[in-house]
Design a protein around this motif. Structure first.
Motif, PDB file in Angstrom:
ATOM      1  N   LEU A 183       0.847  -1.184   0.000  1.00  0.00           N
ATOM      2  CA  LEU A 183       0.000   0.000   0.000  1.00  0.00           C
ATOM      3  C   LEU A 183       0.883   1.235   0.000  1.00  0.00           C
ATOM      4  O   LEU A 183       1.713   1.421   0.899  1.00  0.00           O
ATOM      5  N   GLY A 184       0.704   2.068  -1.008  1.00  0.00           N
ATOM      6  CA  GLY A 184       1.435   3.329  -1.080  1.00  0.00           C
ATOM      7  C   GLY A 184       0.463   4.481  -1.055  1.00  0.00           C
ATOM      8  O   GLY A 184      -0.605   4.434  -1.666  1.00  0.00           O
ATOM      9  N   VAL A 185       0.832   5.554  -0.349  1.00  0.00           N
ATOM     10  CA  VAL A 185      -0.031   6.730  -0.233  1.00  0.00           C
ATOM     11  C   VAL A 185       0.810   7.978  -0.481  1.00  0.00           C
ATOM     12  O   VAL A 185       1.896   8.119   0.101  1.00  0.00           O
ATOM     13  N   GLN A 186       0.295   8.852  -1.339  1.00  0.00           N
ATOM     14  CA  GLN A 186       0.967  10.140  -1.555  1.00  0.00           C
ATOM     15  C   GLN A 186       0.090  11.240  -0.992  1.00  0.00           C
ATOM     16  O   GLN A 186      -1.074  11.391  -1.370  1.00  0.00           O
ATOM     17  N   THR A 187       0.629  12.000  -0.053  1.00  0.00           N
ATOM     18  CA  THR A 187      -0.125  13.071   0.583  1.00  0.00           C
ATOM     19  C   THR A 187      -0.010  14.357  -0.238  1.00  0.00           C
ATOM     20  O   THR A 187       0.749  14.443  -1.202  1.00  0.00           O
ATOM     21  N   GLY A 233       3.214  15.909  -1.363  1.00  0.00           N
ATOM     22  CA  GLY A 233       4.066  15.174  -2.289  1.00  0.00           C
ATOM     23  C   GLY A 233       4.816  14.020  -1.665  1.00  0.00           C
ATOM     24  O   GLY A 233       5.462  13.239  -2.377  1.00  0.00           O
ATOM     25  N   LYS A 234       4.757  13.876  -0.351  1.00  0.00           N
ATOM     26  CA  LYS A 234       5.479  12.792   0.314  1.00  0.00           C
ATOM     27  C   LYS A 234       4.792  11.453   0.047  1.00  0.00           C
ATOM     28  O   LYS A 234       3.574  11.385  -0.098  1.00  0.00           O
ATOM     29  N   ILE A 235       5.597  10.394   0.016  1.00  0.00           N
ATOM     30  CA  ILE A 235       5.081   9.046  -0.235  1.00  0.00           C
ATOM     31  C   ILE A 235       5.214   8.234   1.049  1.00  0.00           C
ATOM     32  O   ILE A 235       6.254   8.274   1.720  1.00  0.00           O
ATOM     33  N   TRP A 236       4.150   7.487   1.367  1.00  0.00           N
ATOM     34  CA  TRP A 236       4.099   6.713   2.608  1.00  0.00           C
ATOM     35  C   TRP A 236       3.781   5.255   2.277  1.00  0.00           C
ATOM     36  O   TRP A 236       3.088   4.969   1.307  1.00  0.00           O
ATOM     37  N   ALA A 237       4.263   4.360   3.120  1.00  0.00           N
ATOM     38  CA  ALA A 237       4.012   2.928   2.935  1.00  0.00           C
ATOM     39  C   ALA A 237       3.152   2.401   4.079  1.00  0.00           C
ATOM     40  O   ALA A 237       3.403   2.717   5.256  1.00  0.00           O
ATOM     41  N   GLY A 238       2.138   1.603   3.736  1.00  0.00           N
ATOM     42  CA  GLY A 238       1.302   0.989   4.761  1.00  0.00           C
ATOM     43  C   GLY A 238       2.068  -0.106   5.480  1.00  0.00           C
ATOM     44  O   GLY A 238       2.525  -1.075   4.850  1.00  0.00           O
ATOM     45  N   VAL A 239       2.213   0.032   6.798  1.00  0.00           N
ATOM     46  CA  VAL A 239       3.060  -0.875   7.569  1.00  0.00           C
ATOM     47  C   VAL A 239       2.509  -2.297   7.573  1.00  0.00           C
ATOM     48  O   VAL A 239       3.251  -3.262   7.351  1.00  0.00           O
ATOM     49  N   ARG A 240       1.221  -2.461   7.809  1.00  0.00           N
ATOM     50  CA  ARG A 240       0.658  -3.816   7.888  1.00  0.00           C
ATOM     51  C   ARG A 240       0.738  -4.533   6.545  1.00  0.00           C
ATOM     52  O   ARG A 240       0.915  -5.750   6.502  1.00  0.00           O
ATOM     53  N   TRP A 241       0.615  -3.814   5.463  1.00  0.00           N
ATOM     54  CA  TRP A 241       0.738  -4.436   4.141  1.00  0.00           C
ATOM     55  C   TRP A 241       2.166  -4.958   3.931  1.00  0.00           C
ATOM     56  O   TRP A 241       2.364  -6.012   3.352  1.00  0.00           O
ATOM     57  N   MET A 242       3.128  -4.199   4.419  1.00  0.00           N
ATOM     58  CA  MET A 242       4.517  -4.635   4.315  1.00  0.00           C
ATOM     59  C   MET A 242       4.728  -5.913   5.132  1.00  0.00           C
ATOM     60  O   MET A 242       5.354  -6.878   4.673  1.00  0.00           O
ATOM     61  N   CYS A 243       4.187  -5.914   6.354  1.00  0.00           N
ATOM     62  CA  CYS A 243       4.364  -7.081   7.230  1.00  0.00           C
ATOM     63  C   CYS A 243       3.706  -8.323   6.636  1.00  0.00           C
ATOM     64  O   CYS A 243       4.276  -9.426   6.680  1.00  0.00           O
ATOM     65  N   GLU A 244       2.510  -8.142   6.084  1.00  0.00           N
ATOM     66  CA  GLU A 244       1.814  -9.281   5.482  1.00  0.00           C
ATOM     67  C   GLU A 244       2.569  -9.802   4.268  1.00  0.00           C
ATOM     68  O   GLU A 244       2.650 -11.010   4.041  1.00  0.00           O
TER      69      GLU A 244
END
Length: 275
Positions: A21-25, A28-39
């Motif tokens: 899961l990637g999110v751009q606010t 302009g910053k890009i964020w990664a969903g932590v639980r998606w990474m763990c799964e």
């Protein structure tokens, strides 16, 4: 797959058979969903909770984490996300122990892949790619883009030609090693030979004896000029005539002297006016 969450751009990205899961606010910053990474790595629920806790309590990682309200299937969920620049640091902090290698080899393998590649995979999804955009165009759009590019290239070439520095008079001097008369040098500056000779005499560079010009000793030793002899023949008589002609070194010397007096060669004046 991407979707808008108010001012957010949310993308689900395939990686190593899992979904990130990637999110751009809005900033302009890009964020990664932590639980998606763990799964994706293959962590258990207990391991996921531990990693969430580690991020929220780590002195550095907590500065790059926050919770975002995201809509999934019509429901709003609070999602812990980690700023993309902090992602490699978090993954590097997950230790790979000998026991883990022995009992969970597949998890270790995926973890290494995430440590090495996950950040770049997410970043590429949000970075504009002209090539990818071009591939989505139809033939008409590509044709228009082609002709616009050609037009811009032609305009740029014209601007370069206008702005490119013309060859200076000094460059012309350096390209010629021939001896040249005072009259010819004077013409290059819009002067008469008499005017240039007077300038050189006033500067105590040359003096006149009879009808001939000579350099003062200090300058004669510098190789600025040479005395040349020309045979002049008429119907009734033949005689030799001596003239002072300037070497390349002498022309540079005169150029610098006139420059100090505020006198520029015509070719340099024209270039300055053109600019």
């Amino acid at each position: 797959m991407s979707k808008e969450n108010n001012q957010l751009v949310v993308k689900e990205v395939d990686f190593q058979g899992a979904t990130l899961l990637g999110v751009q606010t809005e900033d302009g910053k890009i964020w990664a969903g932590v639980r998606w990474m763990c799964e994706g790595i293959g962590f258990s629920e207990k391991q996921k909770d531990r990693q969430v806790s580690n991020i929220q309590n780590d002195l550095v990682l907590k500065k790059g984490s926050k919770k975002l309200s995201l809509k999934f299937g019509g429901q709003v969920r609070e999602v812990l996300v980690l700023e993309l620049d902090f992602l490699p640091l978090w993954l590097a902090k997950i230790s790979i122990t000998p026991a883990m290698q022995e009992t969970h080899a597949s998890v270790v393998e995926r973890l290494v892949e995430y440590q090495l590649k996950a950040k770049d995979v997410l970043a590429r999804e949000f970075v504009h790619s002209p090539i990818q955009e071009y591939l989505t165009w139809d033939e008409d759009e590509r044709a228009i883009a082609y002709f616009n590019e050609r037009k811009q290239k032609k305009i740029l070439e014209q601007q370069i030609q206008i702005q490119a520095p013309k060859i200076s008079y000094y460059d012309l001097i350096l390209q010629s090693s021939s001896l040249i008369a005072t009259t010819d040098i004077a013409k290059d500056y819009g002067l008469t030979a008499q005017k240039l000779n007077k300038i050189l005499m006033t500067a105590k560079i040359q003096y006149k004896r009879g009808k001939k010009w000579y350099l003062y000793d200090d300058y004669a030793k510098q190789g600025l000029a040479q005395s040349t002899t020309e045979l002049i023949e008429t119907e009734s008589v033949s005689f030799a005539s001596q003239h002072l002609k300037w070497t390349q070194t002498g022309r540079v010397f005169i150029h610098n002297l006139l420059k100090d007096l505020g006198i520029s060669p015509i070719v340099d004046q024209e270039f300055k006016e053109a600019r």
